[in-house]
Design a protein around this motif. Structure first.
Motif, PDB file in Angstrom:
ATOM      1  N   LEU A 140      50.152  12.621  33.870  1.00  0.00           N
ATOM      2  CA  LEU A 140      49.568  13.665  34.714  1.00  0.00           C
ATOM      3  C   LEU A 140      50.608  14.270  35.646  1.00  0.00           C
ATOM      4  O   LEU A 140      50.554  15.469  35.968  1.00  0.00           O
ATOM      5  N   ASP A 141      51.540  13.449  36.077  1.00  0.00           N
ATOM      6  CA  ASP A 141      52.444  13.816  37.166  1.00  0.00           C
ATOM      7  C   ASP A 141      53.820  14.228  36.647  1.00  0.00           C
ATOM      8  O   ASP A 141      54.195  13.963  35.507  1.00  0.00           O
ATOM      9  N   VAL A 142      54.586  14.866  37.516  1.00  0.00           N
ATOM     10  CA  VAL A 142      55.899  15.402  37.177  1.00  0.00           C
ATOM     11  C   VAL A 142      56.971  14.407  37.603  1.00  0.00           C
ATOM     12  O   VAL A 142      57.194  14.203  38.805  1.00  0.00           O
ATOM     13  N   ALA A 143      57.614  13.771  36.634  1.00  0.00           N
ATOM     14  CA  ALA A 143      58.731  12.874  36.930  1.00  0.00           C
ATOM     15  C   ALA A 143      60.003  13.690  37.089  1.00  0.00           C
ATOM     16  O   ALA A 143      60.207  14.685  36.396  1.00  0.00           O
ATOM     17  N   PHE A 144      60.876  13.263  37.990  1.00  0.00           N
ATOM     18  CA  PHE A 144      62.158  13.936  38.206  1.00  0.00           C
ATOM     19  C   PHE A 144      63.183  13.333  37.239  1.00  0.00           C
ATOM     20  O   PHE A 144      63.950  12.443  37.610  1.00  0.00           O
ATOM     21  N   HIS A 145      63.188  13.792  36.006  1.00  0.00           N
ATOM     22  CA  HIS A 145      64.026  13.149  34.992  1.00  0.00           C
ATOM     23  C   HIS A 145      65.062  14.056  34.364  1.00  0.00           C
ATOM     24  O   HIS A 145      66.055  13.564  33.824  1.00  0.00           O
ATOM     25  N   SER A 146      64.896  15.366  34.406  1.00  0.00           N
ATOM     26  CA  SER A 146      65.789  16.226  33.629  1.00  0.00           C
ATOM     27  C   SER A 146      66.781  17.016  34.473  1.00  0.00           C
ATOM     28  O   SER A 146      67.716  17.600  33.932  1.00  0.00           O
ATOM     29  N   GLY A 147      66.581  17.077  35.791  1.00  0.00           N
ATOM     30  CA  GLY A 147      67.426  17.906  36.636  1.00  0.00           C
ATOM     31  C   GLY A 147      67.070  19.374  36.593  1.00  0.00           C
ATOM     32  O   GLY A 147      67.796  20.200  37.153  1.00  0.00           O
ATOM     33  N   ASN A 148      65.950  19.715  35.938  1.00  0.00           N
ATOM     34  CA  ASN A 148      65.510  21.097  35.800  1.00  0.00           C
ATOM     35  C   ASN A 148      64.024  21.144  36.114  1.00  0.00           C
ATOM     36  O   ASN A 148      63.217  20.544  35.392  1.00  0.00           O
ATOM     37  N   ARG A 149      63.644  21.829  37.179  1.00  0.00           N
ATOM     38  CA  ARG A 149      62.251  21.799  37.637  1.00  0.00           C
ATOM     39  C   ARG A 149      61.272  22.259  36.560  1.00  0.00           C
ATOM     40  O   ARG A 149      60.247  21.630  36.314  1.00  0.00           O
ATOM     41  N   SER A 150      61.592  23.373  35.904  1.00  0.00           N
ATOM     42  CA  SER A 150      60.700  23.896  34.876  1.00  0.00           C
ATOM     43  C   SER A 150      60.538  22.909  33.725  1.00  0.00           C
ATOM     44  O   SER A 150      59.426  22.679  33.235  1.00  0.00           O
TER      45      SER A 150
END
Length: 231
Positions: A140-150
């Motif tokens: 459900l949630d947005v993990a900070f994993h790619s370095g790209n917000r989109s």
């Protein structure tokens, strides 16, 4: 996680934490009118966007249970709330990508990093060399994993324990477990199991990471995901 500039062992996962949209000192009235503004814009765009915009209004969230698993084969350890962002996917953000990472460290150090609020990064899953899967952020949630917000908003991040310059780290058990996980994600979000939709961290726009690296067998992995989808 993954390496930067081809230096193994950096062990700094994902990318920088994302700044929230609500600024300090912002009033409840301002938040309300901001949410109404989102709905007004969506009304012009169409019915689907109206429904999506509803979940972007501040304070609107789906019921959720702490520690609930999205993949039946996983175990749960919670990442620090500083390392991910509350969302209501796919109602607010479409999920149409899977990003493959390599941890550049051990299973234990990766779990500890995602639990550390100063790390400012996380992924939804960590897959061990023995095939064990640990979920640390709800889908459900947005993990900070790619370095790209989109990309973070539209993707599920899967970490794999090992180092990019050690092909022996990518075991049969890891490939098979990760492929079952990826197939489960593809099935639930109707994601095509191809290289456009299942990509490496190094392919994310703006990244300086190199994982999963040259030893990750993409042909094998995508084939295994397809096999799992058909089983």
């Amino acid at each position: 996680m993954g390496s930067k500039g081809n230096k193994a062992g950096k062990g700094t996962a994902g990318g920088p934490a994302e700044s929230g949209s609500r600024k300090p000192g912002r009033t409840r009235r301002a938040v309300l009118f901001g949410g109404l503004g989102v709905l007004a814009v969506a009304a012009v765009a169409g019915r689907e966007e109206i429904g999506r915009a509803w979940w972007l209004v501040p304070g609107v969230t789906k019921p959720r249970q702490e520690g609930a698993l999205d993949h039946a084969g996983a175990s749960w350890t919670a990442a620090s709330p500083a390392n991910w962002r509350l969302a209501d996917r796919p109602a607010d953000y479409r999920v149409d990508r899977i990003v493959v990472h390599v941890t550049q460290g051990s299973f234990e150090s990766s779990v500890d990093a995602f639990k550390n609020p100063f790390h400012k990064a996380s992924a939804h899953y960590i897959v061990g060399q023995d095939g064990h899967i640990e979920q640390m952020v709800r889908e459900l949630d947005v993990a900070f994993h790619s370095g790209n917000r989109s990309m973070n908003e539209r993707s599920i991040g899967i970490e794999h324990v090992g180092f990019v310059d050690r092909p022996q780290d990518f075991t049969d058990a890891m490939y098979e477990a990760s492929a079952r996980l990826a197939a489960d994600i593809c099935r639930r979000y109707d994601i095509p199991a191809d290289r456009k939709h299942i990509l490496g961290h190094s392919q994310v726009p703006g990244t300086d990471h190199t994982d999963p690296g040259p030893h990750w067998d993409w042909n094998r992995y995508v084939r295994l995901v397809g096999d799992a989808l058909r089983s």
